[in-house]
Design an enzyme around this catalytic site. Structure first.
Site, mmCIF file in Angstrom:
data_model
loop_
_atom_site.group_PDB
_atom_site.id
_atom_site.type_symbol
_atom_site.label_atom_id
_atom_site.label_comp_id
_atom_site.label_asym_id
_atom_site.label_seq_id
_atom_site.Cartn_x
_atom_site.Cartn_y
_atom_site.Cartn_z
ATOM 1 N N GLU A 74 0.875 -1.370 -0.547
ATOM 2 C CA GLU A 74 0.282 0.060 0.026
ATOM 3 C C GLU A 74 0.607 1.467 -0.194
ATOM 4 O OE1 GLU A 74 -3.910 0.466 -0.524
ATOM 5 O OE2 GLU A 74 -3.290 -1.752 -0.069
ATOM 6 N N ASP A 75 1.857 1.312 -0.902
ATOM 7 C CA ASP A 75 2.430 2.663 -1.255
ATOM 8 C C ASP A 75 3.762 2.872 0.016
ATOM 9 O OD1 ASP A 75 2.347 2.924 -3.687
ATOM 10 O OD2 ASP A 75 0.210 4.242 -2.876
ATOM 11 N N ALA A 76 3.952 1.601 0.981
ATOM 12 C CA ALA A 76 5.101 2.011 2.093
ATOM 13 C C ALA A 76 6.503 1.932 1.937
ATOM 14 C CB ALA A 76 4.318 1.270 3.590
ATOM 15 N N ARG B 118 -1.508 3.782 -11.731
ATOM 16 C CA ARG B 118 -0.659 4.817 -11.725
ATOM 17 C C ARG B 118 -0.294 5.616 -13.021
ATOM 18 N NH1 ARG B 118 0.432 4.464 -6.300
ATOM 19 N NH2 ARG B 118 -1.327 3.838 -4.676
#
Lengths: 1134, 346
Positions: free
Chosen positions: A753-755, A938
């Site tokens: 999750e984009d960490a 994205r």
């Protein structure tokens, strides 16, 4: 269009020819810095304000120059002149000293300059001239013509504690920086064709003059035409209006509208309606209108009906069309034109105007808003003078009545300052009330401040769910940034100006009118309807007013433009033909959006390489390009009459203009994104929002500021991949971010999750380290009863002879010393306040010490801070002002938010030791690991290219450019990588830091510019076991600031009920919240007190139960309103 | 693509598909210390940069072992660094915390082997033992230059001490240290003299005392004795087909200089150029051959899984060779502890 298609081949051929001719102009972009060099990025604000304080204010005073009195017909006050000085502060009584904006910021003052007037007035029988009389103070926009910062060198600015890169354009009120946002408004004084909610075609006109604002509509309803206006009760048959205006014959009316068969047919019903209503003469029409007027509550007018209606027609209906001596000719022509537009709209619905079209919009800036406010205040000032004169002149006094003694300056001063500081724009004469016109300038980062200066606020309601005004308009091209808009409710309504947008200020109309007449425009007053509506003529408008007609409009337009290019006419006056309305519009009004373009003649750009060379060497400035007619400003409407080539290769036969540089169609914030043309568009929008939250540097004067909150990076870096915009706005000098070596790979499970994974050694060495500054403030006031606040030294513990713990850090003067560490609940300023401040302490004048109570300034926060500096000064009320600047240094921790420049935000998921990080053949360990899953959905290809270009730049030792629609090519970047022995795809051979074995995949790695965002765990973390409770309900408080509890909400409650965890429910909802033991009387069921039932007067059967305090409260409140809740108790076993 | 030698890691165009297969070098046969000792070789290749850099080959061991040395060098071999800064006065622009952080990162000359680890609760006050602490002082005041160079406005000409460098940090003996370390500054001072600490303007002053202690890189990167310690596997390039003529030139361009040589052989006809692998050791493994469709058929890029080219870049307090030996000692100690623990379980 059809013609275009048939000639496709030919035009292609022609285009081919021109493509060969068109030469590429090297370094054409140098025009952009030349353009910005003049006034910088906020020129529109400054121009507008300069126009106001230098020109418009004089016009306002001139328009309201005389104050007369009813009491004495000879008395008068006449304003001869008005001028605004340079900002100053009152040092002591009547001693003024020039101030600087920074002093005002620090001392919580207003940065304002005196407004002085020269007046001529009568005192008794004398006529007196007084010069330089102060009537108020005008807040001064920073960097405007009256600002001390105007035309100062970097060195001088530095001496004044001002950052040379600060754009100015804002005000300093009470030490706060306030921006008057650009307001987007509907077009005024033009005919707009709309469709109302009933499907009728309406042509409406919002008239606006200095005196009033009115709206006039012409409606086509049921085959007839009506006028709709506020002062009439219902729709008025339009013919009656014509007749009231003195155009009585039907033929004349028809000729004004147009004698084409179609128009006559459509209008006949309206003529007939008028006949049936028995309106034939002007007198009849006027009476007809008079009956349909809205009833005034206070019929005050002394005029007769005829004069009154004529007055209304002259003033209220289409008030912007001037009427001289009740000659309604022009106004009638205007109404006829509106009718004709309605008819055209009925015939062809495509002619209905697009309200969201940018040519139909005007932007209101600080200058025009302030002028409205000033005029209102000035009128009130004069009205008050008149009241005073009326009251005082009849009185007989020893001294003659001198009006100057009654001029109070605080009304204008406070009115202006209050309006700017609160943002409430209340203009009484227009019944205008607007909130949120001003905002505090966001100083989170340099970009956020810049972004705020270019922000455009729409008047449109934010809650309405309509897509029209929110969607991107093609006419926004080059004027408004297509990327920079917030998400959520303001989406599409809050916009930002593009880099080269200029907003016009008003240009004098008189010379333009004269010129137009000289160019063959004929005045409508001398022409009949038949000539006006002739097929061969075009009507000419100036700012929505009819100027006349012209036979050869092409010549008019061409000569006009020629004169403008020769700088004979102001460069911001636009002219363009509207073919379907057969008219030529000339615009010189303020608030139009415009933008410079290179002029193309005969398929060749007028700006040649030699000009650019001259510019580069400093022989030429941007203004020279304008004066020489190489570049001109086009507004949105004139753009539509031009054929603009995107670049040199697209110049064709009909091309009239050439884009200066394509990247200027983006705004300031979007300009930071490298390779934005490779990104999915919402990503650029996200970055525009996030760039404003990035911490870094806010200005060269950041260390001298004492702001409420300031975030700084310890080691900010300029990005490896720059863009032209970055250089133009000096972002590379005031950066907000660091170049992190990023490896795009997965690592552990802490990067979902984009960490992000951070390298601990990088953090140890200073990556992402930031400084958080906060201030603490207090004032020492004097009170009416001669008491005053005081500060005391530390309290000494009698045993240890040392200050008590709370006072450990304060000096003998009662203020904490710089450099000291402040912990939670320690005192920073030991202030105490007299207990009684209103009444005299001792009327008998006995000198005793008044009672004081402590009101210390405490530090709140779980993490200690350091005192950076202490300022002791005085504010505008001459009270002591003490400001402390507190500092915290923070290293990144898990949960801190970072973001690249491509709308890719993420929080730190894990901090990893350097030896555990993967390493490549060169021994490089990344500073940061980013999960590749962030890319496919994205589609931020720009980020991939940024990494590649950054890597090549590091190897080569130079900056690459990621300018929009340009920048370093991937191909070249790859070659550069190969040259330095890297893989051309940017992928390296990595070893796992944990096992030491090679990784199966090649890792895409290199430097990417990362921003640290202001959201940090330290400011958000919160937990509570026990803590404060609300007074009324005894429930735990809410919110982190109040050390509140974590709410078990309705939905969570539902879960527990569903699960059947009843004891858990009792615990969470009562025991750990507001449990309270009450005595209950078993006989009456009411609550008893201390084992005694008051209603039964007995203690016989009292039980004690635990209920929530809020429940007890409810019972008591119910009792107080005559509802008696009674409790019936049972043993739990029964 | 043909599968090559199974004892090599093969660099394919898009992945290293057999990377994991080499985690255990000795497949099949049981591991024996004798065989390991026989196979293990260390060859010192290069010593450079004033003896601060060392390149040597570690041959015949598993990557786990090489990696253990690398990891220990980075984070467990101790060194001395400034840990506590007592700021007496700091009127410069730089914040106290930032100044302390910058001072902490200064590399010191002191040999960590001469000192003890600090006693655990590090005492807050300034009295520290001479056994575990080194004391430094920084005292600089900036002032106007009384004899400035004429017509110059450059800060370095008109001010004195406008730049504070690491050479301004002076060692101050603690306790017996003046006698124990007669060479003093030379032995215990700051390694580099020209690290910019801070910039100042007239009237500003920094006066601080610093305490340096012994620590390891795990605690903070400043205690790491190396700039970096790393290894890479020896590259090996094989030409599967002869590459001749123009292709040979292109092939040469695809690798680092000196990796491919071009041999002229009369037998090969008119265009007598032919590519040969000269020395694959210094190839950067950029794999740029794969850009050429015709060339990639002719080359196989591999790496030797048990041949590590180890590079140690010391900060300078100790020579890299000594650091490596320290790492070996640390590993040994760790093994001992581990064995002890295992024995205790039984």
């Amino acid at each position: 269009m059809g013609e275009m298609k048939s000639n496709d081949y030919n035009s292609l051929k022609r285009a081919e020819k021109f493509r060969k001719v068109a030469k590429h102009i090297e370094d054409k972009w140098k025009l952009v810095p030349a353009f910005l060099k003049g006034k910088g990025l906020v020129k529109q604000h400054i121009d507008s304000f300069n126009y106001f304080i230098n020109v418009e204010i004089k016009k306002i005073v001139k328009a309201n120059e005389k104050v007369l009195s009813d009491a004495d017909s000879l008395f008068y006050v006449k304003y001869l002149n008005v001028y605004i000085g340079t900002p100053d502060v009152e040092e002591s009584f009547n001693v003024n000293r020039i101030t600087t904006p920074h002093e005002c910021r620090l001392r919580d003052l207003n940065y304002s300059a005196p407004i002085s007037v020269d007046i001529e007035y009568t005192r008794g029988n004398q006529r007196i001239i007084r010069n330089n009389l102060l009537i108020g103070r005008m807040p001064i926009m920073l960097r405007s013509s009256n600002c001390v910062l105007n035309n100062k060198s970097h060195f001088e600015l530095a001496k004044m504690n001002e950052c040379p890169h600060d754009p100015g354009g804002y005000f300093v009120i009470n030490g706060q920086e306030k921006v008057i946002l650009i307001q987007e408004q509907k077009l005024r004084n033009r005919i707009i064709l709309e469709e109302d909610n009933k499907g009728c075609i309406v042509s409406s006109c919002n008239s606006s003059t200095h005196e009033r604002k009115t709206k006039t509509n012409v409606v086509g309803k049921g085959g007839k035409y009506y006028m709709r206006h506020n002062i009439f009760q219902d729709d008025i048959p339009i013919v009656a209006v014509f007749k009231a205006m003195g155009i009585v014959s039907d033929q004349e009316i028809m000729q004004l509208i147009g004698t084409e068969e179609e128009y006559m047919r459509r209008f006949s019903a309206s003529l007939e309606e008028c006949h049936t209503a028995n309106v034939f003469t002007q007198d009849q029409a006027i009476r007809y209108l008079s009956n349909r007027r809205k009833q005034k509550r206070f019929p005050t007018s002394k005029m007769g009906v005829v004069d009154e209606i004529k007055d209304i027609l002259a003033i209220n209906i289409l008030s912007h069309v001037p009427v001289v001596d009740f000659n309604f000719k022009v106004k009638a022509t205007y109404i006829a034109l509106m009718i004709r537009k309605v008819m055209q709209g009925q015939i062809d619905k495509t002619l209905i105007d697009d309200r969201d079209y940018y040519g139909n919009k005007r932007l209101e800036l600080a200058g025009s808003l302030l002028s409205l406010m000033f005029e209102d205040l000035f009128k009130r000032f004069n009205w008050e003078l008149k009241q005073i004169a009326d009251k005082n002149i009849p009185k007989i006094k020893a001294a003659q009545f001198d009006i100057v003694k009654h001029m109070r300056q605080d009304q204008i001063t406070n009115g202006l300052a209050f309006a700017i500081s609160s943002g409430n724009w209340t203009i009484k004469r227009f019944k205008m009330e607007r909130q949120g016109v001003t905002q505090v300038l966001s100083r989170l980062s340099y970009i956020s401040a810049l972004g705020m200066m270019t922000r455009v606020n729409s008047q449109f309601e934010k809650t309405r769910k309509v897509s029209g005004p929110r969607s991107l308009q093609p006419s926004q091209w080059g004027m408004m940034c297509p990327s920079d808009t917030p998400e959520g409710e303001g989406c599409g309504l809050v916009k930002n100006l593009a880099l080269m947008t200029h907003i016009t200020t008003e240009v004098e109309e008189e010379p333009i009118i004269r010129l137009a007449y000289n160019l063959g425009v004929e005045n409508v007053n001398i022409l009949g309807g038949e000539e006006i509506n002739n097929k061969n003529v075009y009507m000419v408008f100036l700012n929505g007013n009819i100027l006349g007609i012209t036979k050869n409009y092409i010549r008019l337009v061409n000569v006009f433009r020629l004169l403008r290019r020769k700088a004979m006419i102001n460069g911001f006056v636009s002219i363009y033909p509207q073919h379907h309305h057969r008219c030529v519009q000339i615009c010189s009004d303020g608030g139009r959006l415009c933008r410079p373009y290179i002029i193309v003649k005969d398929g060749e750009s007028l700006v040649q390489q030699k000009h650019i060379e001259a510019l580069k060497h400093g022989f030429k400035t941007f203004d020279d390009f304008l004066h020489e007619g190489l570049i001109e400003f086009l507004d949105v409407n004139e753009e539509n009459d031009s054929s603009i080539a995107f670049n040199e290769s697209q110049i064709e036969a009909g091309t009239t203009h050439l884009e200066v540089e394509p990247f200027t169609l983006l705004g300031v914030c979007a300009g930071l994104v490298p390779y934005p043309h490779h990104n999915q568009s919402p990503r650029n929008t996200y970055q525009c929002a996030m760039g404003k939250q990035a911490m870094g540097t806010i200005g060269y004067n950041q260390r001298n500021r004492i702001d409420t909150l300031m975030y700084n990076l310890v080691y900010p870096q300029a990005p490896m991949v720059k863009s032209r915009t970055i250089e133009l706005i000096n972002f590379d000098k005031l950066p907000a971010g660091q170049n992190a070596t990023v490896a795009v790979m997965s690592y552990s499970g802490y990067d979902i999750e984009d960490a992000l994974i951070l390298n601990k050694a990088a953090i140890d060495r200073g990556y992402g380290r930031c400084l958080v500054y906060r201030n603490a403030k207090c004032t020492l006031k004097r009170y009416a009863n001669q008491t005053y606040d005081r500060i005391m030294g530390p309290m000494i513990d009698s045993n240890s002879k040392k200050p008590i713990w709370k006072h450990e850090i304060i000096d003998n003067d009662g203020i904490a010393a710089p450099g000291e560490m402040v912990e939670n609940k320690k005192v920073m300023v030991n202030k105490s306040m007299p207990a009684a401040t209103m009444n005299p302490v001792n009327p008998a004048n006995v000198q005793t010490q008044p009672d004081y109570c402590d009101v210390p300034v405490l530090f709140k926060g779980s993490v200690p801070a350091y005192i950076e500096k202490v300022m002791v000064s005085s504010n505008a009320d001459d009270a002591f002002l003490i400001k402390l600047l507190l500092r915290q240094t923070r290293r990144p921790e898990i949960g801190d938010k970072f973001s690249s420049r491509h709308g890719q935000k993420g929080v730190t998921g894990l901090i990893v030791e350097q030896e555990d990080m993967p390493f490549n053949d060169l021994g490089i360990t990344p500073d940061m690991i980013m999960n590749p899953h962030g890319f496919p959905s994205r589609m931020t290809v720009g980020k991939l290219i940024e990494l590649l270009a950054g890597k090549a730049g590091v190897a080569e030792g130079k900056f690459h450019y990621g300018t929009a629609f340009g920048g370093s090519k991937v191909e070249d970047v790859c070659e550069e990588l190969v040259k330095h022995g890297y893989n051309y795809m940017g992928k390296d051979f990595f070893y796992s830091g944990i096992t030491g074995e090679p990784l199966q995949a090649y890792i895409y790695s290199g430097p990417v510019y990362y921003q640290k965002l202001k959201h940090m765990v330290q400011d958000k973390m919160h937990a509570r076991a026990r803590g404060p409770r609300a007074v009324l309900t005894r429930q735990p408080t809410e919110g982190r600031a109040k050390e509140g509890g974590l709410r078990l909400g309705e939905m969570e409650r539902d879960c527990l009920i569903g699960y059947g965890a009843s004891m858990m429910l009792i615990e969470r909802l009562m025991i750990s919240s507001d449990m309270f033991d009450v005595d209950v009387c078993n006989t009456c069921g009411l609550m008893a007190y201390r084992g005694w039932c008051h209603s039964c007067q007995t203690s016989a059967s009292i039980s004690t139960i635990s209920i929530p305090y809020s429940c007890k409260l409810l019972f008591q409140e119910l009792q107080s309103m005559n509802i008696v809740p009674r409790l019936t108790l049972k043993n739990s076993g029964d | 693509m043909q599968k090559g030698d199974s004892s090599r890691i093969i660099l394919e165009e898009y992945a290293i598909s057999n990377a994991v297969e080499h985690s255990i070098v000795q497949e099949g046969e049981p591991w024996s210390i004798e065989k390991f000792a026989e196979n293990l070789k260390v060859e010192i290749i290069r010593e450079g940069d004033n003896g601060r850099e060392l390149e040597f080959d570690l041959i015949g061991c598993a990557p786990a072992l090489a990696n253990a040395f690398r990891r220990i060098l980075l984070s467990e071999v101790p060194s001395m660094a400034i840990e506590k800064v007592f700021i007496r006065n700091n009127t410069s622009l730089i914040q106290d915390e930032v100044l302390a952080h910058r001072l902490g990162l200064l590399p010191l000359r002191a040999d960590p082997r001469l000192f003890e680890y600090p006693a655990l609760p590090v005492s807050e006050d300034e009295d520290a033992s001479d056994q575990d602490t080194l004391r430094y002082e920084l005292k600089v005041t900036c002032s106007l230059n009384p004899h400035p160079r004429k017509d110059s406005r450059r800060p370095e000409d008109i001010y004195i001490n406008d730049n504070v460098y690491s050479r301004d940090v002076k060692w101050v003996p603690l306790g017996q240290q003046a006698e124990i370390y007669p060479k003093g500054e030379e032995q215990l001072g700051v390694l580099e003299s020209d690290i910019l600490i801070c910039k100042m303007r007239p009237g500003q002053e920094i006066h601080a005392f610093m305490h340096a202690v012994k620590g390891i890189g795990k605690d903070h990167a400043k205690f790491s004795p190396v700039a970096t310690a790393t290894y890479r596997m020896l590259p090996e390039i094989k030409l599967t087909k002869p590459v001749k003529g123009e292709m040979a030139e292109r092939l040469k361009g695809c690798f680092s200089p000196g990796v491919i040589e071009i041999v002229r052989d009369k037998k090969n006809g008119p265009d007598d150029r032919e590519a040969r692998v000269k020395n694959a050791r210094y190839d950067s493994c950029s794999r740029n051959v794969f850009r050429h469709n015709d060339l990639k058929e002719c080359v196989q890029l591999t790496r030797v899984p048990d041949h590590f080219i180890f590079t140690i870049e010391s900060l300078g307090a100790l020579p890299p060779a000594v650091l490596f030996l320290e790492a070996v000692k640390t590993l040994k100690a760790k093994c001992r502890t581990f064995i002890e623990e295992i024995d205790n379980i039984a």
